[in-house]
Design a protein around this motif. Structure first.
Motif, PDB file in Angstrom:
ATOM      1  N   CYS A  50       0.853  -1.364  -0.054  1.00 28.91           N
ATOM      2  CA  CYS A  50       0.114   0.184   0.007  1.00 28.91           C
ATOM      3  C   CYS A  50       1.279   1.375   0.102  1.00 28.91           C
ATOM      4  O   CYS A  50       2.183   1.517   0.377  1.00 28.91           O
ATOM      5  N   ARG A  51      -0.064   2.576  -0.187  1.00 26.19           N
ATOM      6  CA  ARG A  51       0.990   3.798  -0.036  1.00 26.19           C
ATOM      7  C   ARG A  51       1.067   3.895   1.027  1.00 26.19           C
ATOM      8  O   ARG A  51       1.471   5.792   1.193  1.00 26.19           O
ATOM      9  N   HIS A  52      -0.062   4.216   2.358  1.00 24.34           N
ATOM     10  CA  HIS A  52      -0.265   4.515   3.260  1.00 24.34           C
ATOM     11  C   HIS A  52       0.336   3.559   4.362  1.00 24.34           C
ATOM     12  O   HIS A  52      -1.075   2.516   4.129  1.00 24.34           O
ATOM     13  N   GLU A  53       0.156   3.798   6.181  1.00 27.24           N
ATOM     14  CA  GLU A  53       0.077   2.758   6.908  1.00 27.24           C
ATOM     15  C   GLU A  53      -1.652   2.391   7.018  1.00 27.24           C
ATOM     16  O   GLU A  53      -1.742   1.195   7.062  1.00 27.24           O
ATOM     17  N   GLN A  54      -2.201   3.873   7.372  1.00 24.54           N
ATOM     18  CA  GLN A  54      -3.532   3.852   7.441  1.00 24.54           C
ATOM     19  C   GLN A  54      -4.168   2.837   6.694  1.00 24.54           C
ATOM     20  O   GLN A  54      -5.415   2.202   7.439  1.00 24.54           O
ATOM     21  N   VAL A  55      -3.836   2.957   5.251  1.00 27.02           N
ATOM     22  CA  VAL A  55      -4.778   2.206   4.332  1.00 27.02           C
ATOM     23  C   VAL A  55      -4.406   1.305   4.650  1.00 27.02           C
ATOM     24  O   VAL A  55      -5.693  -0.147   4.345  1.00 27.02           O
ATOM     25  N   MET A 430     -11.702  -1.446  -1.106  1.00 25.32           N
ATOM     26  CA  MET A 430     -10.537  -2.127  -1.715  1.00 25.32           C
ATOM     27  C   MET A 430     -10.085  -3.935  -0.830  1.00 25.32           C
ATOM     28  O   MET A 430      -9.912  -4.782  -1.716  1.00 25.32           O
ATOM     29  N   ALA A 431     -10.410  -3.428   0.777  1.00 23.89           N
ATOM     30  CA  ALA A 431     -10.342  -5.153   0.849  1.00 23.89           C
ATOM     31  C   ALA A 431     -11.774  -6.002   0.639  1.00 23.89           C
ATOM     32  O   ALA A 431     -10.829  -7.194   0.460  1.00 23.89           O
ATOM     33  N   ASP A 456      -4.281   5.936  -2.246  1.00 26.84           N
ATOM     34  CA  ASP A 456      -4.192   4.375  -2.238  1.00 26.84           C
ATOM     35  C   ASP A 456      -5.066   3.855  -3.639  1.00 26.84           C
ATOM     36  O   ASP A 456      -5.077   2.493  -4.507  1.00 26.84           O
ATOM     37  N   LEU A 457      -5.755   4.887  -4.430  1.00 30.56           N
ATOM     38  CA  LEU A 457      -6.033   4.970  -5.925  1.00 30.56           C
ATOM     39  C   LEU A 457      -5.167   3.728  -7.071  1.00 30.56           C
ATOM     40  O   LEU A 457      -5.335   2.903  -7.419  1.00 30.56           O
ATOM     41  N   GLU A 458      -3.451   3.950  -6.989  1.00 29.81           N
ATOM     42  CA  GLU A 458      -2.136   3.828  -6.900  1.00 29.81           C
ATOM     43  C   GLU A 458      -2.844   2.175  -6.802  1.00 29.81           C
ATOM     44  O   GLU A 458      -2.201   1.167  -7.915  1.00 29.81           O
ATOM     45  N   THR A 459      -2.825   2.127  -5.654  1.00 30.87           N
ATOM     46  CA  THR A 459      -2.885   0.392  -5.221  1.00 30.87           C
ATOM     47  C   THR A 459      -4.171   0.304  -5.588  1.00 30.87           C
ATOM     48  O   THR A 459      -4.131  -0.721  -6.036  1.00 30.87           O
ATOM     49  N   ALA A 460      -4.889   0.137  -5.809  1.00 28.33           N
ATOM     50  CA  ALA A 460      -5.985  -0.025  -6.476  1.00 28.33           C
ATOM     51  C   ALA A 460      -6.542  -0.142  -7.416  1.00 28.33           C
ATOM     52  O   ALA A 460      -6.440  -2.150  -8.531  1.00 28.33           O
ATOM     53  N   VAL A 461      -5.372   0.458  -8.752  1.00 26.24           N
ATOM     54  CA  VAL A 461      -4.915   0.403 -10.282  1.00 26.24           C
ATOM     55  C   VAL A 461      -4.333  -0.509 -10.413  1.00 26.24           C
ATOM     56  O   VAL A 461      -4.254  -1.925 -10.906  1.00 26.24           O
ATOM     57  N   ARG A 462      -3.234  -1.044  -9.763  1.00 24.75           N
ATOM     58  CA  ARG A 462      -2.206  -2.169  -9.927  1.00 24.75           C
ATOM     59  C   ARG A 462      -2.317  -3.210  -9.002  1.00 24.75           C
ATOM     60  O   ARG A 462      -2.146  -4.221  -9.860  1.00 24.75           O
ATOM     61  N   GLN A 463      -3.739  -3.037  -8.261  1.00 23.30           N
ATOM     62  CA  GLN A 463      -3.918  -5.004  -7.670  1.00 23.30           C
ATOM     63  C   GLN A 463      -5.061  -4.429  -8.864  1.00 23.30           C
ATOM     64  O   GLN A 463      -5.755  -6.355  -8.632  1.00 23.30           O
ATOM     65  N   ASP A 504     -10.509  13.619 -13.451  1.00 28.69           N
ATOM     66  CA  ASP A 504      -9.000  13.944 -13.990  1.00 28.69           C
ATOM     67  C   ASP A 504      -8.036  12.836 -12.812  1.00 28.69           C
ATOM     68  O   ASP A 504      -6.800  12.623 -13.589  1.00 28.69           O
ATOM     69  N   LEU A 505      -7.843  13.303 -11.898  1.00 26.61           N
ATOM     70  CA  LEU A 505      -6.919  12.629 -10.877  1.00 26.61           C
ATOM     71  C   LEU A 505      -7.202  10.685 -11.063  1.00 26.61           C
ATOM     72  O   LEU A 505      -5.685  10.598 -10.798  1.00 26.61           O
ATOM     73  N   ALA A 506      -8.675  10.742 -10.840  1.00 30.35           N
ATOM     74  CA  ALA A 506      -8.623   9.084 -10.977  1.00 30.35           C
ATOM     75  C   ALA A 506      -8.093   8.657 -12.274  1.00 30.35           C
ATOM     76  O   ALA A 506      -7.182   7.619 -12.544  1.00 30.35           O
ATOM     77  N   ARG A 507      -8.186   9.146 -13.746  1.00 26.68           N
ATOM     78  CA  ARG A 507      -7.789   8.765 -14.968  1.00 26.68           C
ATOM     79  C   ARG A 507      -6.254   9.167 -14.595  1.00 26.68           C
ATOM     80  O   ARG A 507      -5.256   8.367 -15.893  1.00 26.68           O
ATOM     81  N   SER A 508      -5.371   9.980 -13.762  1.00 30.94           N
ATOM     82  CA  SER A 508      -3.676  10.090 -14.271  1.00 30.94           C
ATOM     83  C   SER A 508      -3.636   8.813 -13.087  1.00 30.94           C
ATOM     84  O   SER A 508      -2.293   8.418 -13.488  1.00 30.94           O
ATOM     85  N   PHE A 509      -3.975   8.304 -12.241  1.00 30.65           N
ATOM     86  CA  PHE A 509      -3.272   6.833 -11.509  1.00 30.65           C
ATOM     87  C   PHE A 509      -3.881   6.020 -12.753  1.00 30.65           C
ATOM     88  O   PHE A 509      -3.348   4.946 -12.165  1.00 30.65           O
TER      89      PHE A 509
END
Length: 560
Positions: A50-55, A430-431, A456-463, A504-509
């Motif tokens: 993940c990209r942050h421990e809270q997530v 995500m979980a 952590d949208l990046e995590t959702a995309v990568r996964q 736009d932000l979502a598309r950038s991820f």
């Protein structure tokens, strides 16, 4: 049977024994050796970076809620561990089983106040059911067994296991086969308690059931419905109890209390003369910080833990036992009696029903230049399968999910009900997609909540997670701005903010992004977004003046 292995291999093996399917986390120097052991076990244990421990920790929390077995998060010593403390608080308050594994400085550096060193056990102690340290590899099975027992016994909750950096690579003979993974059995059901409860209900004019998270996690929702149908008992629920009886069932009055309670359920709690709490206590949330009166009469609280009645709560008889077992005996003993009719409840609640339904209709029919959050939530509900898992953050946005998106099954509504922390909804969704990859999963978030975990949208995309994220975007912390306007003479400060274009932000991820900013586009945008797989985000620019569906009088009474 003992086998030589290092500390990292021992802990990874223990997780496999626990039937853990995945570990969420962030790598660091204090735990990199454990990540290497996860690589060895990659066919049995998935590592979700993940990209942050809270997530990461919130994902583990959500997995614990959904599976009933500890979700596992790996964090780095010191700063990494502290980033997970909010999530530990969420899990502790909502009785979610979770295992926090943290690295620590090497044993020879312990106590020198060096870089990355912090007293994890002292800091996490108040937020965990147990905080443990592994001093040597040979101790790993015993410590893991103790941690598992603490997390799973009684009211479930988070535990912490601290492993010094040099213990990961130390080798010793370890017996994982003989390691015990057991929880303490709940207190047995007392037949006299069951009979007394049925007598209380029979002698009352306005009996009421409060169903909580204990019914959901004990998988006794079916028994609850059988019981209340046998005696025609209306049911109100806590936030974690949503779906333990379908919210479209004629006996379900819905969620009670602050943070999403409706006027009908609140009125029922005020008017009842016998209250049976199942897997739930009487809390500040249920009673609007103990300002809401509870009807005069007897109160019985059936819970697996004795710590569910704070001193501020009205006096009640506490029955500590297995909720599922207690409900099973209630069903058996109530089945021999007549099926009474309780039309008196309809009379008592008629005014509240009319008022609440009129409020909801007014919100849906209100003409606005920007989309109405009420209509967005209502249209979402019309399009989603009944078993959709809905995760929310903290803020006004969750009131729309409560009022317009009925819960039909237990464990389909994920929220930080009793701690109220922001930043949970995206992680929980995500979980849920990892645990139930074939299910529909939706996160309903406010813009303020989403901004805390959007990385952590990046995590959702990568996964490649098939989740839908709807942001009810009003460019403000609306619940606080409402209070500033109502209580502090409209002296608005610190509650209005700018936002990026989230689509736009979502598309950038690499996710799909939609912008919803016209009322007439609600249906077409939702249809287009819901038809796609993979992470999809809808940035709904909503009318900031749209009053949320809530029991205004009770909410204001809290602040008086």
């Amino acid at each position: 049977m003992k086998e030589e292995m290092n500390g990292a291999q021992a802990l990874a093996g223990a997780l496999v024994r626990m039937e853990t399917e995945r570990v969420y986390g962030i790598i660091g120097t204090s735990n990199v050796a454990f990540v290497d052991a996860l690589y060895e076990q990659r066919h049995w244990l998935e590592y979700v970076s993940c990209r942050h421990e809270q997530v990461a920790a919130s994902m583990a929390d959500a997995e614990g809620r959904l599976t009933g077995r500890p979700g596992v998060v790996l964090v780095h010593s010191g700063p990494g561990a502290l980033n997970a403390m909010i999530s530990a608080g969420n899990a502790y308050k909502d009785c979610s089983p979770m295992m926090i594994i943290t690295g620590a400085v090497k044993r020879r550096l312990s106590g020198c106040d060096g870089m990355l060193e912090v007293d994890h056990r002292r800091l996490f102690g108040p937020l965990c059911k147990g905080a443990f340290r592994v001093e040597a590899v040979a101790e790993m099975p015993r410590v893991f067994s103790q941690a598992y027992r603490a997390a799973m016994s009684g009211a479930r909750g988070p535990v912490l296991i601290e492993v010094p950096e040099d213990v990961w690579t130390e080798r010793a003979e370890v017996d994982l086969v003989a390691m015990e993974l057991a929880s303490d059995p709940p207190a047995p059901v007392n037949e006299r308690d069951v009979r007394d409860t049925l007598d209380m209900i029979a002698s009352a004019r306005l009996s009421l059931v409060l169903s909580g998270g204990g019914v959901a996690c004990s998988h006794s929702s079916g028994k609850l419905v059988q019981f209340v149908e046998a005696l025609s008992l209306p049911v109100i629920t806590t936030g974690n109890g949503r779906g333990t009886i379908p919210e479209t069932h004629p006996l379900c009055l819905g969620r009670v209390g602050f943070g999403g309670g409706n006027l009908v359920a609140d009125r029922a709690l005020e008017k009842c003369d016998a209250l049976l709490c199942l897997g739930a206590g009487i809390s500040d949330m249920t009673t609007y910080e103990f300002t809401a009166p509870i009807g005069a009469g007897q109160i019985r609280v059936v819970n697996v833990s004795p710590g569910c009645l704070p001193s501020q709560a009205p006096r009640a008889r506490l029955i500590v036992c297995d909720v599922a077992g207690f409900l099973g005996r209630l069903v058996e003993m109530a089945g021999d009696g007549p099926r009474p009719v309780r039309p008196v409840w309809d009379e008592v609640l008629a005014e509240a029903r009319t008022t609440w339904n009129s409020l909801l209709q007014a919100l849906l029919q209100r003409e606005t230049e920007l989309p109405s959050a009420s209509r967005v939530a209502s249209e979402l509900a019309r399009r989603l399968p009944a078993d959709t898992i809905v995760a929310v953050g903290a803020g006004v946005h969750l009131l729309y999910a409560m009022a317009f998106m009925p819960c039909q099954r237990p464990l389909t509504y994920l929220s930080t009900v009793n701690f109220g922390a922001m930043g949970f909804g995206l992680a929980a969704a995500m979980a849920a997609a990892k645990v139930h990859p074939g299910r529909s999963v939706l996160a309903v978030l406010g813009d303020g909540d989403f901004m805390m975990t959007l990385q952590d949208l990046e995590t959702a995309v990568r996964q490649q997670l098939d989740i839908k994220v709807v942001i009810l975007n009003d460019f403000q912390y609306r619940v606080l701005k409402l209070r500033q306007r109502l209580q502090f003479g409209a002296r608005v400060l610190g509650t209005e903010h700018g936002n990026p274009d989230f689509a736009d932000l979502a598309r950038s991820f690499g996710a799909s992004g939609y912008r919803l900013d016209r009322p007439e586009s609600i249906g077409p945008v939702l249809d287009a977004a819901l038809s796609q797989r993979g992470p999809v985000l809808i940035d709904a620019i909503i009318d900031a003046e749209d009053l949320p569906p809530t029991n205004v009088q009770a909410t204001l009474r809290m602040s008086a």
